[in-house]
Write an enzyme that holds these catalytic residues in place. Structure first.
Site, mmCIF file in Angstrom:
data_model
loop_
_atom_site.group_PDB
_atom_site.id
_atom_site.type_symbol
_atom_site.label_atom_id
_atom_site.label_comp_id
_atom_site.label_asym_id
_atom_site.label_seq_id
_atom_site.Cartn_x
_atom_site.Cartn_y
_atom_site.Cartn_z
ATOM 1 N N GLU A 38 45.818 35.671 44.974
ATOM 2 C CA GLU A 38 46.085 36.581 44.059
ATOM 3 C C GLU A 38 47.869 36.667 44.109
ATOM 4 O OE1 GLU A 38 45.577 41.740 42.728
ATOM 5 O OE2 GLU A 38 44.397 40.570 45.038
ATOM 6 N N GLY A 48 36.593 43.395 38.207
ATOM 7 C CA GLY A 48 35.303 44.457 38.611
ATOM 8 C C GLY A 48 34.563 44.195 39.936
ATOM 9 N N TYR A 49 36.242 44.477 40.546
ATOM 10 C CA TYR A 49 35.762 44.797 41.908
ATOM 11 C C TYR A 49 35.083 46.647 42.850
ATOM 12 C CZ TYR A 49 37.192 39.930 43.560
ATOM 13 O OH TYR A 49 36.604 38.519 44.095
ATOM 14 N N SER A 50 37.091 47.081 42.617
ATOM 15 C CA SER A 50 36.977 48.576 43.067
ATOM 16 C C SER A 50 35.237 48.928 42.645
ATOM 17 C CB SER A 50 38.320 49.050 42.861
ATOM 18 O OG SER A 50 38.878 48.390 43.974
#
Length: 416
Positions: free
Chosen positions: A259, A142-144
């Protein structure tokens, strides 16, 4: 560090190859080659079972750290086998060559787990790593957010402490891969009211099974599938904070360093198979006789070789940074950004060449290309459509160039 494969790696490669051949020739034969980009919806139930099969074999979490068993013989307290960097590369390559199913659990294994090992408490590691190692719990990131994609520091999702000491998360995330399948989400949220940019953020662990508090809405893509999602949090409860309240930016940036590492080499094996398919099409259609197209195919082949050598060199120089063995240095971040720029543009051009090789018929879906439905895309068409996003997701090309300029070359920050 000189990166190369030795005798132990050859033995490990044979072990991995035989294990994959045996398992993929039986119950899981129906999902061989399934679940990749553009076909994430295929065989989800069997691919979740495949995650558990990988876990029982000890193949999840090979790069998490030392379990005390060189060559992967013994397992750590988290359930993962411990192998060296070269053997992590061997496993990734053999997995791709076997056309094993697209992974459902890669976000937990390759992003969250190294982050917990670097920044989490031992209690958090013991709670969350074993279920990932067993292939039982899946994660999403849950970043962008709308208006805070590439510029992540401008995010608006917030979290407030409750009377029970847990945090309540409110806000919206977008482009959340596999959120519709995930059991957990790690969320970057603003926990200090009035804070701006990188300050006042925390890295929270949120269970997804919260009816009425979390709403997941799939985003339909060009391929017709929905790997990405919008996720709405309405007071959802967060179970843990990783790295301390207010230290979320440091933890989040550390995660981005994990990543791109060993998995890049596996990705390149997949690219190689896609390139072979395009070459086969060029032979079948006679397009190989076109000197311009054949020249472009040769260029794609040569660039793929360069990407592999660059990835091996980078892994050797970083001693495994990006795979759970370190990370965070400016040169490491720069190497990850260079790799993303290389493969994003390369894969996009491969998709374009794939359709040019077929000519006008490449724009027509249907049984001509060996698919079951007149409205179904085949592998080459999915490649072309899905790769449109390659230069955007995971950090757009513009952002990668800014990272290289500012954090590696020391150039002044670009003003808006």
């Amino acid at each position: 560090m000189e990166f190369g494969f030795g005798a132990e790696d050859a033995v490990f490669r044979q072990e991995a190859r035989e294990w994959l051949r045996e398992r993929l020739g039986g119950r899981f034969s129906g999902v061989v080659g399934k679940g990749g980009a553009g076909s994430e919806h295929v065989g989800v139930g069997e691919r979740r079972a495949w995650e558990r099969e990988l876990g029982s074999g000890g193949w999840i979490g090979l790069g998490w750290g030392d379990g005390g068993g060189g060559g992967g013989g013994r397992r750590s307290s988290y359930g993962n086998r411990s192998v060296g960097l070269t053997q992590q590369v061997v496993w990734a390559e053999e997995y791709a060559r076997a056309r094993a199913p697209g992974r459902c659990g890669h976000i937990g294994e390759n992003l969250l787990a190294p982050t917990l090992l670097a920044h989490g408490t031992e209690e958090q590691r013991q709670r969350f790593l074993p279920p990932i190692a067993r292939g039982e719990e899946l994660w999403c990131q849950g970043y962008s957010e709308p208006g805070a994609g590439s510029d992540l520091a401008s995010l608006r999702t917030s979290a407030e402490p409750g009377r029970d000491g847990r945090w309540r998360v409110t806000g919206q995330k977008v482009w959340t891969s596999l959120a519709h399948e995930a059991d957990w989400c790690f969320v970057l949220a603003r926990t200090e009211a009035g804070s701006v940019r990188h300050r006042g953020l925390s890295f929270l662990l949120v269970p997804m099974d919260q009816p009425g508090l979390i709403d997941v809405r799939p985003i339909r893509q060009l391929t017709g599938t929905s790997e990405f999602n919008e996720v709405f949090f309405d007071g959802a409860v967060a179970a843990d904070v990783v790295g301390g309240v207010g230290d979320g930016w440091r933890v989040a940036m550390g995660l981005l360093g994990f990543e791109r590492g060993v998995s890049t080499l596996a990705q390149q094996v997949g690219f190689e198979e896609e390139l072979r398919g395009v070459v086969r099409d060029a032979v079948a259609t006679g397009a190989l006789g076109d000197s311009v197209l054949s020249g472009e195919l040769v260029r794609l082949w040569a660039e793929l070789r360069v990407m592999r050598w660059n990835a091996l060199r980078t892994l050797g120089e970083r001693g495994g940074e990006g795979s759970g063995e370190g990370g965070g240095a400016a040169e490491g971040v720069g190497a990850a950004s260079v790799a993303k720029l290389l493969w994003g543009g390369w894969h996009q051009r491969l998709g374009e060449v794939a359709l040019r090789v077929r000519g006008a018929r490449g724009a027509v879906s249907g049984a001509d290309w060996g698919v079951d439905s007149p409205y179904e895309l085949d592998a080459r068409q999915r490649l072309f459509l899905f790769s449109r996003a390659d230069t955007i997701y995971g950090g757009s090309d513009e952002i990668q160039r800014n990272i290289i300029a500012e954090r590696v070359l020391g150039l002044p920050r670009a003003e808006a």
